[in-house]
Every structure is written in structure tokens, then in C-alpha cells.
Design an enzyme around this catalytic site. Structure first.
Site, PDB file in Angstrom:
ATOM      1  N   LYS A  22       6.926  42.308   6.501  1.00  0.00           N
ATOM      2  CA  LYS A  22       7.694  41.236   5.847  1.00  0.00           C
ATOM      3  C   LYS A  22       8.032  41.605   4.405  1.00  0.00           C
ATOM      4  CE  LYS A  22       5.545  37.468   4.006  1.00  0.00           C
ATOM      5  NZ  LYS A  22       6.001  37.291   2.613  1.00  0.00           N
ATOM      6  N   ASN A  23       7.048  42.095   3.674  1.00  0.00           N
ATOM      7  CA  ASN A  23       7.276  42.335   2.249  1.00  0.00           C
ATOM      8  C   ASN A  23       8.131  43.568   1.982  1.00  0.00           C
ATOM      9  OD1 ASN A  23       5.852  40.066   1.748  1.00  0.00           O
ATOM     10  ND2 ASN A  23       4.031  41.065   0.910  1.00  0.00           N
ATOM     11  N   CYS A 116       4.283  27.515  -6.137  1.00  0.00           N
ATOM     12  CA  CYS A 116       4.187  27.603  -4.691  1.00  0.00           C
ATOM     13  C   CYS A 116       2.751  27.347  -4.304  1.00  0.00           C
ATOM     14  CB  CYS A 116       4.634  28.966  -4.186  1.00  0.00           C
ATOM     15  SG  CYS A 116       3.464  30.261  -4.569  1.00  0.00           S
ATOM     16  N   ARG A 121       4.267  30.562 -10.036  1.00  0.00           N
ATOM     17  CA  ARG A 121       4.728  31.926  -9.772  1.00  0.00           C
ATOM     18  C   ARG A 121       5.850  32.253 -10.753  1.00  0.00           C
ATOM     19  NH1 ARG A 121       4.058  33.626  -3.540  1.00  0.00           N
ATOM     20  NH2 ARG A 121       4.110  35.867  -3.853  1.00  0.00           N
ATOM     21  N   ASP A 305      -3.383  39.772  -0.385  1.00  0.00           N
ATOM     22  CA  ASP A 305      -2.891  39.197   0.871  1.00  0.00           C
ATOM     23  C   ASP A 305      -3.877  39.379   2.031  1.00  0.00           C
ATOM     24  OD1 ASP A 305      -0.634  38.381  -0.416  1.00  0.00           O
ATOM     25  OD2 ASP A 305       0.730  39.796   0.550  1.00  0.00           O
ATOM     26  N   ARG A 397       5.780  32.351   8.862  1.00  0.00           N
ATOM     27  CA  ARG A 397       6.521  33.076   7.826  1.00  0.00           C
ATOM     28  C   ARG A 397       6.212  34.574   7.883  1.00  0.00           C
ATOM     29  NH1 ARG A 397       4.657  31.680   2.578  1.00  0.00           N
ATOM     30  NH2 ARG A 397       6.020  33.416   2.125  1.00  0.00           N
TER      31      ARG A 397
END
Ligand code: UD1
Length: 416
Positions: A22-23, A116, A121, A305, A397
């Protein structure tokens, strides 16, 4: 609203494929604006964040279609340079479009991403770097407006190796006049993947993976294809799940070097881990032990993460493991939910003391953010009885086919 229903306490056996990161894919989708041509992205995971990025491209006048694991983008039609609030809210990391829009069209307007679920952020480092390259930036009524008749290659020193700020600077610098040298750049593997994509577009960019990234600005009009690197955080999640359930799992399509700190911790906990070129085999006999403090930091440090998922594994380890969260202020929201499963965790500021080996039992819990939600899945797999996890949209997500992957290795998990 759907919930994930997990009957825990089962051993997992088999093979799990790790999907694209994803990143990596999100900044590369933003970078596709620079191509002024067609980009075919392979190994592109089906995630709600990717859908949101595709929506942004379409809003900007580009075409973007998914075909299986590919996304085909044509950025020749770019016709607007703004991202409305609704789209920004869907995916906060859309701030990464800023550098690309500014470089390609000379201006960009978007609403501020705001706070968030992980806490505030800020994007001051992104804006500071773009100003260095010549952008004029004004903030009014919750929007940021950036303008630059021309961007210039410059030296940009980041006071913290922010992943997003490094990416935004690389994107803006790609079309700037002259050479940009980013110092104290983030070193994450996703920066390296972005460099590979930009090189395919014809940009001379080097240094990704080191603290200094150099970008020689150029004109781009290119059609390219690129394959996204495997998702190291998804891999870490499945490794943690195996550790928490006295299981044996083989991960395929993974780059073990991107997971060295996670592999080291799981090895210390007592898992047997074997690494081959693109595979990791993990087995756990269920006799986990506490490890020295797990301290998150910028890559190559321990990834923030993966902190929640490894905490879920530490719940099964004899003794007390300290976690120190150094990246985000509000990254322990899973702790309250883990306590509902019977976890013994003491929190003090950035430090969480996790005393494991207590019996965990199923309970209704809520995912409050993406990785915290994934950690609840890991904890539920290791708990006796049924856990129902709500707030599944957070997990969607970042995990493509989570239930199918876990079911294929023997987990009892369904979406109801
Ligand atoms: C990226 C990842 C996210 C991961 C994080 C850290 C994406 C889409 N997301 O997020 O999953 O958790 O890296 O590995 O790639 N900061 C500032 N000012 C700024 C920018 C950042 O103070 O202008 C601070 C942040 O508040 C945070 C820290 O720097 O405390 C790290 O943020 P950053 O590396 O920028 O993370 P993201 O790029 O947002």
C-alpha cells in the site's frame, strides 16, 4: 456495517502470498501524474486506499482502470489541480499528490489533511521542502494553495526523515530545473520503489535507501510499466499471527531483507524462522518468551506500522515486553481493545509494558485504525473463543483478501 468474526485458538498451516505494498503504490499513483503518458502498475493490491487514489486521478481528469491486479493510468488528460475535501478525507495520505500536481501543472490546491486516528499529522516538512524548490504556499480556510511558475533544484534538508515529505520532494524535484539533493531523507523500501518508478519515467534519481537522495529534474513524457514491491507490513502481520498461534506458515512473494527487524524480534521470542530468496517460513511451538524493548523508529529501525501486531504476539509470550513508540503520538488505541480480550498492558506515555502468557478470551472489540485493527485480528486468532471485530473498514484500507488468506491456512474467520 460488517464485522469480522474469528474463532481463535486454532493452529495455522500452509502458504500465504503477500500482496503489493500500500505505501508504495499510493505515492507511485501520485507520481503517475508526472508521466504525461500511460502507466501500467502490476501487483497493485485491491484496497480502499487505492480506490480512493484512483478516484483522485479521475477527478483530476486522468483515466485510471483496474484489471485484476493491474491498474492502468493515463495522465495525459490532466485538467484540474485541486483535491476537494471529500476525497482528502477518504485518504489522508493524498497530500502526496501535492508535489506531483505542482510539478506538472504549476499549482495545487487541497484541503488540509488535519488530524487522523494516529494523532496530529502535520505536513510542515512537506511544505517547507516545496517552498525550498520555489513554491509559494498560502493556507486559507483549511485549504493549502501552492503555486510555482517554475521549480528549481535545490538542497533540501529534512529535520526528520519523513516518508511522505521525502516522496513529495522527489516528485516535485523530478520536473524541476536543476538538481535537488535531499538530506536526512527517509530510507524506507517504499522510497526505493518510488525511485525505480521515477527512473522508468526517465528521471535520474539515485540514493534511495540512503539518507541522501539526488534528483536531476527533467522533462517527462513516457509510457511505462512497474511492479509494486511486496507489502512488508502485511508480511509482518502474518508472521505475528503464526507466532501467536503455535503455527507454521510460509510466506511467498516477500522481500525478507525489508523485514529484518521484525524477523529478529520474532526469532528472539522463540519462533523458528527460515528465509529464502522470496520466502519466509515461520514456525512457533507456542512457547514464546518476552524480548528486549521493541523501539519503533525510522527505517531501518523497527516499523511503527508493525508495533500493534507484534504486541498481539507478545501477549502470548512469558514475561514482560516493553514497547516504545517513537513515531506517532496516538498509536496505542488498540491497547484498550486488547484488554477486553484479557491482555495485561500498562501504558505510560510512549511506553507500553505488555505482560504475556495470560489466557486470552474472545470478546467484541473495535478496530480504531488500520494496523491496530490488524493487531486485533492477530490477538483474536490467539484467543480462545469467538471475537467479533467491528470497524473493519479501517482494516480494508491496507489488507487485500485478509479473510481468504487466513482461511486458506486454517483460520476460522468470516465477515458477517
Ligand atoms: C508513512 C506511512 C505510514 C507509516 C509512516 C511512518 C504511507 C502512505 N504511510 O506515513 O504507514 O506509519 O510513514 O513509517 O507511506 N511529521 C511532521 N511533519 C511533517 C511530516 C511528518 O512532524 O511534515 C511527523 C509525523 O507527525 C510523524 C513522523 O513525522 O510523527 C513520521 O511521519 P512520516 O514519516 O511523514 O509518515 P507518513 O509519510 O505520514
Amino acid at each position: 456495517m460488517s464485522v469480522l468474526k474469528i474463532s481463535g485458538g486454532r493452529e495455522l498451516r500452509g502458504t500465504a502470498r503477500v500482496h503489493g505494498a500500500k505505501n508504495s503504490v499510493l505515492p507511485i499513483i501520485a507520481a503517475s501524474l508526472l508521466a504525461n503518458g500511460e502507466t501500467v502498475l502490476h501487483n497493485c493490491p485491491k484496497l480502499s486506499d487505492v480506490d480512493a487514489a484512483i478516484k483522485i486521478l479521475r477527478h483530476l481528469g486522468c483515466s485510471a482502470e483496474r484489471a485484476g491486479n493491474e491498474v492502468i493510468i493515463d495522465s495525459r488528460g490532466l485538467s484540474r489541480l485541486d483535491i476537494p475535501h471529500g476525497l482528502m478525507r477518504e485518504m489522508r495520505s493524498s497530500v502526496i499528490f501535492l508535489g506531483a500536481m505542482l510539478a506538472r501543472g504549476g499549482e495545487a490546491e487541497l484541503s488540509l489533511p488535519g488530524g487522523c486516528e494516529l494523532g496530529p499529522r502535520p505536513i510542515d516538512l512537506h511544505l517547507g521542502a516545496l517552498r525550498e524548490l520555489g513554491a509559494e504556499i498560502t493556507e486559507e480556510g483549511g485549504s493549502i494553495i501552492c503555486r510555482a511558475a517554475k521549480l528549481w533544484g535545490r538542497r533540501v534538508n529534512l529535520s526528520f526523515p519523513s516518508v511522505g515529505a521525502t516522496e513529495n520532494t522527489m516528485l516535485a524535484a523530478s520536473l524541476a530545473d536543476g538538481t535537488t539533493i535531499i538530506t536526512n531523507a527517509a530510507r524506507e523500501p517504499e522510497i526505493w520503489d518510488l525511485q525505480c518508478y521515477l527512473r522508468a519515467l526517465g528521471v535520474a534519481v539515485y540514493g534511495a535507501g540512503t539518507p541522501t537522495v539526488t534528483v536531476e529534474g527533467t522533462k517527462i513524457s513516457a509510457s511505462v510499466s512497474h511492479s509494486v514491491i511486496p507489502d512488508r507490513i502485511v508480511a509482518a502481520t502474518y508472521l505475528a499471527a503464526a507466532a501467536a498461534t503455535r503455527s507454521e506458515i510460509e510466506l511467498t512473494d516477500v522481500i525478507p531483507a525489508h523485514l529484518s527487524t521484525v524477523i529478529e524480534v520474532l526469532g528472539e521470542m522463540g519462533c523458528d524462522i527460515r528465509v529464502e530468496r522470496e520466502r519466509i517460513r515461520v514456525s512457533s511451538d507456542g512457547k514464546l518468551r518476552a524480548v528486549r524493548p521493541i523501539i519503533t523508529g525510522p527505517y531501518p529501525g523497527f516499523p511503527t506500522d508493525a508495533q500493534p501486531q507484534l504486541m498481539a504476539a507478545a501477549l502470548k509470550a512469558r514475561g514482560t515486553t516493553a514497547f516504545v513508540e517513537n513515531i506517532f503520538d496516538n498509536r496505542y488505541r488498540h491497547v484498550g481493545e486488547m484488554r477486553r480480550l484479557g491482555a495485561d498492558i500498562k501504558l505510560e506515555g510512549r511506553v507500553a509494558m505488555v505482560t504475556g502468557a495470560r489466557k486470552l478470551h474472545g470478546a467484541p472489540v473495535t478496530a480504531t485504525d488500520l494496523r491496530g485493527g490488524a493487531a486485533l485480528v492477530v490477538a483474536a486468532l490467539g484467543a480462545e473463543g469467538v471475537t467479533e471485530i467491528s470497524g473493519v473498514h479501517h482494516i480494508d484500507r491496507g489488507y487485500d483478501g485478509l479473510e481468504d488468506t487466513l482461511r486458506a491456512v486454517g483460520a476460522k474467520i468470516e465477515r458477517v
